[in-house]
Design an enzyme around this catalytic site. Structure first.
Site, PDB file in Angstrom:
ATOM      1  N   ASP A  46       0.840  -1.198   0.000  1.00  0.00           N
ATOM      2  CA  ASP A  46       0.000   0.000   0.000  1.00  0.00           C
ATOM      3  C   ASP A  46       0.875   1.248   0.000  1.00  0.00           C
ATOM      4  O   ASP A  46       1.663   1.462   0.921  1.00  0.00           O
ATOM      5  CB  ASP A  46      -0.900  -0.003   1.234  1.00  0.00           C
ATOM      6  CG  ASP A  46      -1.781   1.232   1.316  1.00  0.00           C
ATOM      7  OD1 ASP A  46      -2.944   1.151   0.893  1.00  0.00           O
ATOM      8  OD2 ASP A  46      -1.301   2.282   1.809  1.00  0.00           O
ATOM      9  N   TYR A  51       2.927  10.095  -0.580  1.00  0.00           N
ATOM     10  CA  TYR A  51       4.042   9.520   0.188  1.00  0.00           C
ATOM     11  C   TYR A  51       5.386   9.794  -0.498  1.00  0.00           C
ATOM     12  O   TYR A  51       6.429   9.707   0.152  1.00  0.00           O
ATOM     13  CB  TYR A  51       3.886   8.016   0.362  1.00  0.00           C
ATOM     14  CG  TYR A  51       2.661   7.559   1.120  1.00  0.00           C
ATOM     15  CD1 TYR A  51       1.839   8.457   1.791  1.00  0.00           C
ATOM     16  CD2 TYR A  51       2.330   6.207   1.165  1.00  0.00           C
ATOM     17  CE1 TYR A  51       0.718   8.021   2.477  1.00  0.00           C
ATOM     18  CE2 TYR A  51       1.206   5.763   1.854  1.00  0.00           C
ATOM     19  CZ  TYR A  51       0.404   6.669   2.496  1.00  0.00           C
ATOM     20  OH  TYR A  51      -0.708   6.227   3.169  1.00  0.00           O
ATOM     21  N   LYS A  76      -2.989   5.809  -4.003  1.00  0.00           N
ATOM     22  CA  LYS A  76      -4.073   6.738  -3.673  1.00  0.00           C
ATOM     23  C   LYS A  76      -3.866   8.081  -4.358  1.00  0.00           C
ATOM     24  O   LYS A  76      -2.726   8.546  -4.525  1.00  0.00           O
ATOM     25  CB  LYS A  76      -4.140   6.961  -2.151  1.00  0.00           C
ATOM     26  CG  LYS A  76      -4.129   5.683  -1.329  1.00  0.00           C
ATOM     27  CD  LYS A  76      -4.157   5.990   0.157  1.00  0.00           C
ATOM     28  CE  LYS A  76      -3.755   4.784   0.985  1.00  0.00           C
ATOM     29  NZ  LYS A  76      -2.301   4.519   0.949  1.00  0.00           N
ATOM     30  N   HIS A 109      -7.794   9.568  -1.517  1.00  0.00           N
ATOM     31  CA  HIS A 109      -7.077   9.549  -0.242  1.00  0.00           C
ATOM     32  C   HIS A 109      -7.880  10.163   0.917  1.00  0.00           C
ATOM     33  O   HIS A 109      -7.879   9.646   2.021  1.00  0.00           O
ATOM     34  CB  HIS A 109      -5.736  10.256  -0.402  1.00  0.00           C
ATOM     35  CG  HIS A 109      -4.697   9.803   0.565  1.00  0.00           C
ATOM     36  ND1 HIS A 109      -3.351   9.824   0.282  1.00  0.00           N
ATOM     37  CD2 HIS A 109      -4.791   9.287   1.820  1.00  0.00           C
ATOM     38  CE1 HIS A 109      -2.668   9.356   1.320  1.00  0.00           C
ATOM     39  NE2 HIS A 109      -3.521   9.036   2.268  1.00  0.00           N
ATOM     40  N   ILE A 229      -2.753  -3.034   7.303  1.00  0.00           N
ATOM     41  CA  ILE A 229      -1.496  -2.751   6.587  1.00  0.00           C
ATOM     42  C   ILE A 229      -0.457  -2.158   7.553  1.00  0.00           C
ATOM     43  O   ILE A 229      -0.178  -0.959   7.511  1.00  0.00           O
ATOM     44  CB  ILE A 229      -1.727  -1.810   5.390  1.00  0.00           C
ATOM     45  CG1 ILE A 229      -2.661  -0.630   5.764  1.00  0.00           C
ATOM     46  CG2 ILE A 229      -2.296  -2.570   4.203  1.00  0.00           C
ATOM     47  CD1 ILE A 229      -2.719   0.453   4.699  1.00  0.00           C
ATOM     48  N   VAL A 233      10.249  -0.575   8.879  1.00  0.00           N
ATOM     49  CA  VAL A 233      11.410  -0.652   7.990  1.00  0.00           C
ATOM     50  C   VAL A 233      12.453  -1.607   8.550  1.00  0.00           C
ATOM     51  O   VAL A 233      13.530  -1.760   7.971  1.00  0.00           O
ATOM     52  CB  VAL A 233      12.039   0.745   7.755  1.00  0.00           C
ATOM     53  CG1 VAL A 233      11.064   1.652   7.005  1.00  0.00           C
ATOM     54  CG2 VAL A 233      12.469   1.393   9.061  1.00  0.00           C
ATOM     55  N   ARG A 237      10.873  -6.899  12.449  1.00  0.00           N
ATOM     56  CA  ARG A 237       9.490  -6.495  12.742  1.00  0.00           C
ATOM     57  C   ARG A 237       8.575  -6.761  11.551  1.00  0.00           C
ATOM     58  O   ARG A 237       7.403  -7.111  11.733  1.00  0.00           O
ATOM     59  CB  ARG A 237       9.444  -5.014  13.133  1.00  0.00           C
ATOM     60  CG  ARG A 237      10.071  -4.732  14.498  1.00  0.00           C
ATOM     61  CD  ARG A 237       9.259  -5.356  15.621  1.00  0.00           C
ATOM     62  NE  ARG A 237       9.911  -5.243  16.913  1.00  0.00           N
ATOM     63  CZ  ARG A 237       9.801  -4.209  17.726  1.00  0.00           C
ATOM     64  NH1 ARG A 237       9.079  -3.155  17.353  1.00  0.00           N
ATOM     65  NH2 ARG A 237      10.411  -4.212  18.891  1.00  0.00           N
TER      66      ARG A 237
END
Length: 274
Positions: A46, A51, A76, A109, A229, A233, A237
């Site tokens: 996503d 972004y 989006k 969005h 979602i 980074v 994780r």
């Protein structure tokens, strides 16, 4: 590799119930993060025009060697590009950055009600859908009133509404509206930026199942039917967030987490963001 269950959208398209988000990830960091997610077994990615990392996502997809039909890619439309013609232009720009000939889900969005353009914008999304350039269309951050107005003129019911949703902001009434209209609920900020991870209901469930609190929250989302979602980074994780299919919360644990709802909004109010 973990097999992620899918949610069948209202047009029959199957969407992975757990995907990987890249909000606030710089473009140069996006490529290795998405590559790590794909290695771990994520197939739903996503992103969004605002972004600034669609190119980074595209590089990771191109380098992965994964067949396009195994991937589910969402992007989006940003607020400044709302309007019929400008939406079509913005979509072309997103496809170019992603290096794709279609996306799987395209979202408005934010409703930006003061602009009063989302109905015209939706007509453009309907054209993109009819032309096969996106396999499904939906919205993000729409409240029930925005959806009601959209549905009054829409030819296509949104497949998804992606909203802020976590144990501190559960949006039960909006989720019920989605259910009545066949709209899938997708949760962004599913961990409330960590704000709920120390709540007793979550830490006690984590201890009982030998899991981390974040994994318990993601499992809660999945069990109540949300698409989710999470973002990270850090490769460890990223893998942990996918390792949530080998346990199940009890009804009592679900109820305890449901009791954490407290109108804890971490992002903007959709009625005021323009």
């Amino acid at each position: 590799m973990t097999s992620v269950p899918t949610r069948t959208l209202n047009n029959g398209v199957a969407m992975p119930q757990l995907g990987f988000g890249v909000f606030q990830v710089p473009d140069e960091e996006t490529t290795p993060a998405v590559a790590a997610a794909l290695r771990a077994g994520y197939r739903s990615i996503d992103t969004a025009a605002i972004y600034g990392n669609e190119r980074g996502v595209g590089r990771a997809l191109a380098d992965s060697g994964i067949a396009r039909d195994e991937l589910f890619i969402t992007t989006k439309l940003w607020n400044a590009d709302q309007g019929y013609d400008s939406t079509l232009t913005a979509f072309d720009a997103s496809l170019d950055k992603l290096g794709l000939d279609h996306v799987d889900l395209y979202l408005i969005h934010w409703p930006t009600p003061a602009r009063d353009l989302y109905a015209d914008t939706w007509r453009a999304l309907e054209k993109l859908y009819a032309d096969g350039r996106t396999r499904a269309i939906g919205v993000s951050n729409f409240k029930a009133a925005h959806l009601e107005r959209l549905l009054g003129s829409a030819s296509v019911v949104p497949a998804v509404n992606q909203i802020e949703l976590h144990p501190g902001l559960q949006q039960a009434e909006l989720r019920a509206f989605h259910d009545r209209h066949g709209i899938a609920t997708e949760a962004w900020s599913p961990l409330a930026q960590g704000a709920v991870l120390k709540d007793d209901a979550i830490t006690e469930a984590a201890a009982a199942h030998g899991k981390r609190p974040a994994q318990v929250v993601l499992r809660w989302h999945l069990q109540i039917g949300n698409v989710v979602i999470p973002k990270s980074v850090t490769e460890s994780r990223i893998r942990e967030n996918l390792d949530v299919f080998d346990f199940e919360l009890s009804p009592a644990e679900i109820d305890a987490i449901t009791g954490l709802d407290r109108d804890l909004r971490t992002g903007p109010d959709p009625d005021t963001l323009n």
